[in-house]
Design an enzyme around this catalytic site. Structure first.
Site, PDB file in Angstrom:
ATOM      1  N   HIS A   1      52.363  17.387  35.136  1.00 48.01           N
ATOM      2  CA  HIS A   1      53.445  17.084  34.209  1.00 48.01           C
ATOM      3  C   HIS A   1      53.290  15.696  33.603  1.00 48.01           C
ATOM      4  O   HIS A   1      53.672  15.462  32.455  1.00 48.01           O
ATOM      5  CB  HIS A   1      54.791  17.218  34.921  1.00 48.01           C
ATOM      6  CG  HIS A   1      55.205  18.634  35.129  1.00 48.01           C
ATOM      7  ND1 HIS A   1      56.207  19.001  35.975  1.00 48.01           N
ATOM      8  CD2 HIS A   1      54.736  19.786  34.594  1.00 48.01           C
ATOM      9  CE1 HIS A   1      56.356  20.304  35.946  1.00 48.01           C
ATOM     10  NE2 HIS A   1      55.468  20.807  35.126  1.00 48.01           N
TER      11      HIS A   1
ATOM     12  N   CYS B   1      47.813  18.422   6.749  1.00 54.65           N
ATOM     13  CA  CYS B   1      48.682  18.175   7.903  1.00 54.65           C
ATOM     14  C   CYS B   1      47.934  18.307   9.224  1.00 54.65           C
ATOM     15  O   CYS B   1      48.557  18.431  10.280  1.00 54.65           O
ATOM     16  CB  CYS B   1      49.890  19.115   7.890  1.00 54.65           C
ATOM     17  SG  CYS B   1      49.480  20.866   7.906  1.00 54.65           S
TER      18      CYS B   1
END
Length: 798
Positions: free
Chosen positions: A434, A729
């Site tokens: 995490h 992008c």
């Protein structure tokens, strides 16, 4: 609904157990009656009281009776003869007291029938028994109170990391309002995240799902959809494109898990909380209150974690998964029993129960082992609350720092101030921990697996490279020269619209997806949004969001960019973002399968609802809303999307150029829409037939590849002829020198991570449009990425 009667010698114990069970119910609860103590308020049981409770609990579905011990069983049996209404169906269940109450209340609240509730209660200890490596004696067929499961199905786990915290939470969430009793692997409740995680299920394992009840088919279908779609996880690779298989929790060598190269002073996480005293005992009379206090703290801990999950996407999902573990019914029941039976203090009971689950999950495999820190974070927060101490967290020294820790929990990492935390260095963790996931989402450089990192004194100057994994103490002046600016108090802000030195405009926009991205884009002065990734509020759901939910999500973005451009990309599902509710079948090559706009062919209502939501949100706000479709390959697809967007009343319509087919047809495509936006990441992988997540093929996906730049040139040429804007992008837009090449090719807007805007603005402002055009020509005429870089570098330094 099935009613519940709790028979106990102690009214306090019965009330505490019932209150604990009700904490797990998030909707209408069943009728629960307590028959505890004697008429003269002594410990004991009374058959007449039990009979009255059975009548009071009857709600049309029958009554399940849970008893504690000894005379409670005799009283319940006698009560059946005293019930004045013999037509009430009643089951006396030989279940463990606390676990049985938990299971029966949750099962009844879910709408299960009488026998299913009784069976859930009777089998409530099986998850704990399996966790301890023990088995319960089988129930004899003659005594069985329930028929075999109505539906049994199997599915092969396809996500490489198996059932860890997030998949377990998704399964539990999918069953939240389903009227069915659901078991996996025969003996584990599908409603318990820790029971699911303790399976140790890995990729390739076959998961058996059993269900009965009114919604049994729905329950099975939802779980199978999650399993077959890999729980919406990127299969086998982390976000830097590296293979995750084989990364153990404890790495023998440092691993760079989030890119960036910075220098700053070290700051160590505070020492962990002290282990609670195992010798203290709670008096028997005070144990029910202690159990209730434990349940309240577990609920409060979960709510604190959920309150911090304000960001959509990865960060929010991880914190939600951690919050679900805090109120896991099996976990709380285990801790409650340690208080009731052994008299442990609530803090000691939580410490031992969570430690036991952590050991089980840690042994289930490398990916599961990386989640143990999440459980320890829950434990530390609960113990701190129970003992009146401050909750653990990241210190604030008042200046920027490099954070050193053994490991970090999601709540710690997600709450980091990116203006203060320059980098993260941990002793434990891997590429899928995490810490790694959230550090990448926040754009904070991070290195894990650094031995003795926490032994480095506070204030030591460190150089951290999140790509190479380097951590250098007291770096030289030359080493520091190649890093990002040190000790920046705030993110750099774009001070003026993007343009070259001679005034040629290039709009500088931000890529966003989460609430945190929005804040970063505004802080960094973005001129608008060049890519709004809408799939983040679709991910991890078993049902598509309603039009109302989508309107609210869009308005949350549009309202923050009043008067500015916001380019909305419609749902880009498939490939690395599978959506369980779309019911995809497993594809041998998802990147070349049903993804992007192709989902509209089989789910036209999904696109229709999204376009309508965008229109409603746009009308309610003042942002300049553009909309575009991803993964376009034919002119017919362009026409179909343009017609749908036009029918919805959207004024500015475009598509993404992400495939060679689209680039080759740019002229025809621009005849149908108002603008195009080039996604250089996907355009590279399809041009070079190279999976962009493959580390071994990374050189082919280099945005400086001359062939890719020539493909961009084809599109910008068509845009110039049509007089329509073309944006970029992909990650190429955030490269200061490549941005000049793109501007020279004719790109009119560049969209990137917010933190790169100021640097790109400085790069453009330092040169004229003519220099940009010459740089573009030099790069396109090169024969390799390295020669293209060198050609542009030579041009800019002359």
């Amino acid at each position: 609904m099935v009613g519940i009667v709790v028979v106990s010698h102690s009214p306090d114990l019965a009330r505490a157990a019932v209150n604990l069970a009700l904490q797990m119910v998030h909707g209408p609860a069943p009728r629960i009656e307590i028959a505890a103590g004697t008429s003269d308020d002594r410990l004991g049981t009374d058959a007449a009281r039990v009979a009255e409770a059975i009548v009071a609990a009857e709600d049309g579905g029958g009554v399940v009776v849970i008893m504690d011990l000894g005379s409670a069983v005799l009283s319940a049996e006698l009560a059946l003869e005293l019930v004045p209404e013999p037509g009430i169906q009643t089951r006396l269940v030989p279940a463990a007291f606390v676990e049985g109450i938990f299971a029966s209340v949750i099962s009844a609240a879910g709408g299960a029938e009488l026998d299913a509730v009784a069976r859930d209660a009777e089998q409530a200890l099986q998850a704990k028994a399996a966790q301890l490596g023990q088995t319960q004696p089988p129930i004899e067929a003659a005594d069985s109170i329930i028929a075999p499961a109505a539906i049994v199905a199997k599915a092969t786990i396809v996500n490489p990391d198996g059932i860890h915290a997030r998949p377990a939470a998704l399964i539990v969430e999918a069953l939240a309002f389903v009227d069915a009793r659901v078991m996996v692997a025969t003996d584990r409740s599908a409603r318990s995240p820790t029971a699911l995680m303790s399976l140790g299920a890995q990729a390739g394992d076959v998961l058996r799902v059993e269900a009965d009840g009114a919604d049994a088919a729905v329950a099975v279908d939802r779980i199978l959809a999650l399993v077959r779609n890999g729980f919406s996880e990127l299969a086998g690779r982390d976000r830097l494109g590296r293979e995750t298989v084989g990364h153990d929790r404890l790495s023998p060598h440092p691993i760079g898990v989030s890119p960036g190269r910075v220098v700053g002073p070290a700051l160590r996480m505070p020492d962990p909380i002290t282990e609670p005293d195992p010798t203290i005992r709670v008096p028997e009379a005070e144990r029910p209150a202690a159990i209730k206090r434990l349940a309240n703290v577990a609920t409060d801990t979960a709510e604190q974690l959920r309150s911090r999950s304000t960001a959509a996407g990865t960060v929010g999902q991880l914190l939600e998964a951690t919050a679900a573990m805090a109120t896991d019914p099996d976990l709380i029941a285990d801790a409650s029993l340690r208080i009731r039976d052994r008299g442990l203090t609530p803090e000691r009971a939580a410490w031992e129960a969570i430690g036991s689950v952590a050991d089980t999950i840690g042994a289930a495999g490398p990916r599961q082992a990386e989640r143990v820190s999440d459980l320890y974070d829950i434990r530390n927060r609960m113990v701190s609350s129970l003992t009146g101490r401050a909750a653990p967290g990241v210190p604030d020294p008042g200046h920027p720092f490099v954070l050193l820790a053994v490991d970090l929990a999601p709540a710690d990492t997600a709450g980091l101030d990116t203006a203060r935390c320059l980098a993260i260095v941990t002793e434990e963790g891997g590429a899928t921990s995490h810490t790694a996931i959230i550090a990448r989402s926040l754009g904070i450089p991070a290195v894990v697996g650094v031995p003795s990192a926490t032994a480095i004194p506070d204030g030591t100057l460190l150089l951290v490279d999140g790509i190479t994994g380097e951590v250098i103490k007291e770096p030289t002046v030359d080493q520091q020269a190649a890093t990002a600016p040190v000790l920046r108090p705030h993110r750099e802000k774009l001070m003026s619209p993007g343009s070259t030195a001679d005034g040629h405009r290039v709009a500088l926009l931000a890529n966003i997806g989460s609430a945190r991205d929005i804040a970063s884009a505004l802080e960094c002065g973005a001129e608008g949004v060049g890519l709004y990734r809408t799939e983040l509020y679709f991910l991890g759901r078993t049902e598509a969001p309603s039009v109302g939910e989508q309107v609210n999500a869009c308005r949350a973005v549009f309202s923050r960019f009043a008067g500015r451009r916001v380019v909305v990309r419609t749902l880009d599902a498939g490939s690395d973002k599978p959506m369980p509710f779309l019911g995809y079948v497993e594809e041998p090559n998802p990147a070349l399968g049903v993804r992007g706009f192709r989902t509209a062919a089989s789910h036209p209502e999904l696109l229709h609802d999204q376009l309508m939501a965008i229109k409603v949100a746009a009308e309610a706000e003042t942002a300049e809303v553009w909309v575009m479709a991803p993964m376009i390959t034919t002119v017919d697809e362009v026409r179909s999307f343009a017609q749908g967007a036009d029918d919805a009343g959207l004024p500015i319509i475009g598509v993404m150029i992400e495939t060679p087919a689209a680039a080759l047809q740019a002229e025809l495509i621009l005849a149908e829409v108002d603008f195009v936006s080039i996604g250089t990441n996907d355009l590279a992988q399809y041009t070079f037939a190279a999976d962009r997540h493959s580390a071994s093929l990374a050189s082919l996906n280099d945005p400086w590849q001359p062939a890719l730049l020539r493909m961009v040139e084809m599109v910008t040429g068509a845009a110039a002829d049509s007089g329509k804007p073309v944006g970029v992008c992909g990650e190429a837009a955030a490269d200061p020198q490549l941005a000049l090449v793109l501007a020279g090719l004719g790109v009119s807007s560049l969209s990137m991570a917010p933190g790169a805007l100021a640097e790109i603005s400085r790069s453009l402002a330092a040169v004229t449009l003519d220099v940009c055009r010459r740089a573009a020509r030099a790069a396109c005429d090169s024969d390799s990425p390295s020669s293209a870089r060198e050609a542009v570098r030579a041009l800019l330094t002359t």
